[in-house]
Design an enzyme around this catalytic site. Sequence first.
Site, short mmCIF file in Angstrom:
data_model
loop_
_atom_site.label_atom_id
_atom_site.label_comp_id
_atom_site.label_asym_id
_atom_site.label_seq_id
_atom_site.Cartn_x
_atom_site.Cartn_y
_atom_site.Cartn_z
N GLU A 106 10.88 2.62 52.48
CA GLU A 106 9.68 2.17 53.18
C GLU A 106 8.80 1.32 52.28
OE1 GLU A 106 8.14 5.51 55.58
OE2 GLU A 106 8.25 6.71 53.78
N CYS A 146 14.85 4.97 61.01
CA CYS A 146 14.12 5.98 61.80
C CYS A 146 12.71 5.52 62.16
CB CYS A 146 14.07 7.31 61.07
SG CYS A 146 13.17 7.22 59.51
N ARG A 149 12.64 15.44 56.62
CA ARG A 149 11.86 14.72 55.62
C ARG A 149 10.87 15.70 54.97
NH1 ARG A 149 8.24 9.80 57.48
NH2 ARG A 149 6.90 11.39 58.39
N HIS A 152 -3.64 7.49 73.17
CA HIS A 152 -2.97 8.71 73.63
C HIS A 152 -2.42 8.56 75.03
CE1 HIS A 152 -5.01 11.14 70.30
NE2 HIS A 152 -3.75 10.93 70.02
N ARG A 193 9.64 15.19 61.04
CA ARG A 193 8.39 14.94 60.30
C ARG A 193 7.73 16.29 60.02
NH1 ARG A 193 7.94 10.05 64.09
NH2 ARG A 193 7.64 8.28 62.72
N ASN A 195 8.28 1.36 60.01
CA ASN A 195 6.83 1.31 60.24
C ASN A 195 6.10 1.04 58.91
OD1 ASN A 195 7.68 2.30 62.71
ND2 ASN A 195 7.11 4.40 62.26
N ASP A 196 6.44 1.84 57.91
CA ASP A 196 5.79 1.64 56.61
C ASP A 196 6.36 0.43 55.88
OD1 ASP A 196 3.65 3.44 56.21
OD2 ASP A 196 5.09 5.09 56.20
N ARG A 202 -0.91 -0.44 59.09
CA ARG A 202 -0.30 -0.13 60.39
C ARG A 202 -1.29 0.42 61.39
NH1 ARG A 202 3.78 4.83 58.90
NH2 ARG A 202 3.72 5.37 61.10
C1 PEP Z 1 8.25 4.87 59.04
O1 PEP Z 1 7.38 4.64 58.20
O2 PEP Z 1 8.91 3.99 59.63
C2 PEP Z 1 8.56 6.27 59.40
C3 PEP Z 1 9.57 6.55 60.19
O3 PEP Z 1 7.73 7.24 58.93
P1 PEP Z 1 6.26 7.54 59.53
O4 PEP Z 1 6.10 6.70 60.76
O5 PEP Z 1 6.25 9.01 59.81
O6 PEP Z 1 5.40 7.14 58.40
MG MG Z 2 6.65 6.23 56.92
#
Ligand code: PEP
Ligand code: MG
Length: 557
Positions: free
Chosen positions: A411, A482, A321, A183, A285, A434-435, A445
């Site tokens: 993703e 994103c 989303r 954080h 989100r 990210n995913d 992750r």
């Molecule tokens: C991702 O997975 O890259 C994404 C933007 O969604 P989140 O990080 O909210 O899972």
């Molecule tokens: Mg994601």
Amino acid sequence: MKGTGVSQGIGHGPAYILTASVPEPPAGQTYPGEAQEEKERALAALKQVAGALEARGDLAGGEAKEILQAQALMAEDPGLIVGVKSLIDGGLAAPRAVYEAFGKYREMLAGVGGYLGERVADLDDIRDRVIAHLTGQPLPGVPAAAAEPYVLIARDLAPADTALLSKDVVAAFVTEEGGPTSHTAILARSMGVPAVVACPGATTIPPGALVLVDGLSGEVRLEPSDDEVSGLVGAQAARQAAIAAVRGPGRTKDGHPVPLLANVGGPEDLDRALVNGAEGVGLYRTEFLFLDRAQAPALEEQEDAYRAVLDAFPGGKVVVRTLDAGADKPLAFLKASAPEPNPALGERGLRMFKLHPEVMAVQLAALAAAAQGSEAELHVMAPMVATAEEARWFAAACRTAGLASAGVMIEVPAAALRADSLAQVADFFSIGTNDLAQYTFAADRQVGALAGLQDPWQPALLDLIAATAGAASDNGRPCGVCGEAAADPLMACVLAGLGVTSLSMGATALPAVRAALAAHTLGECELAAQAARGQQTALHAKAAARSNLPGLSELGL
Ligand code: PEP
Ligand code: MG
């Protein structure tokens, strides 16, 4: 000293060392009265601390509010309360019972490691606050005002310490513990304050000593000379001025447009998006709005929240989303059909809507209602889509609800590999790196030890992005990114070179990305992308891209 730079910038000032001021209650400490009274005393203290954290969150707003609300929930966790009560039944006084019950949770979190491991600081902070309340001691805290901004140094910082601080008070943060997803890091970035974490020995710095912190390199210098300070501060000011001088919509040096959008988690993020020149929202989100809810939120409440975001961008684009529940974002009102040994591979994202179609119908109806009469362009997308059938199912539901534009997040590797089929049924793509990295490399992750596999510079990830962007373009569909990767100025240029058509990121990253794109032609970005994909490792891919994008060093990025 050297740590990990997690929030860019140069900060300097006298050191303020935050030391834990609430001592451990003595082992075996007992109480004089009745167990019931002692339990009530403990519960009242937990409740008081939860309330105070929430109130502090309301005052701070933004990201800090969400974090403090989550911390308040931890303070009233039913499992924890059961633990405290049974320790009191066993004869321990409330302060010691609280200390030991928190200790069990602490061990568990620390054992899990990664993102959850980094929550240990939050837990310790609640424990200290509750014990301070029970024993009548002053609460741990930091000065909220100072004659000159100070460098705040601690073993680790809790959100309650930092939420109400501002750039005028704190020049930089340095902690001994913590990682890039702690954080301290998240809040420092959102406040725009330089920060270095995982810096061994930081708390041995003498209070008041002059400290110079470089949030990019992770360097922490003690008693720097005037020349050192002015050199680094000057370089930083020049970098910021060069970045701030680039304005207007996102585009490359030769005018190829790459719209720059903001990732938002609620209406309170909008100011930051507007100040940093976001052209719209690329990822809203929506699950962040409802993390603490036991019941699905009503249509009207959702409609109001969505309208607030649409109203902030008249004439702009807003990509919402649908609820991405499950795994790292659990929602109490959207539950999987059975307990899951591996929630990231379970019923999450769009899969959850298959189980609860009524929740999807309400969300889509609320979005359609919010779009009525709005001057913004609403686009709606689903998370965690794996197949073309799923994309078709979601797009059909959007059309039934009266929504004009239905897209999917890419993703899951299967979706990237079959992007051509998905592009025939979805109006647009947004790549969630990210995913996509998590599922491509089978690397959770939330596990810090696997960060090397989560690296977006991995050539396999670049290949999947290229395949997705190519399929989108063949079908005349836009394809944004994103995930966190879009926030890195060097990667942003490479993404444009791979054929990505818009970039969405945490708003504070927008100016540097805008400047990086403006410093290079699309041709240079394409060459950099090609060079990166030609490498065997993430490290080499990044180096190859950098050597093809000379404008970044000129910007000091
Ligand atoms: C991702 O997975 O890259 C994404 C933007 O969604 P989140 O990080 O909210 O899972
Ligand atoms: Mg994601």
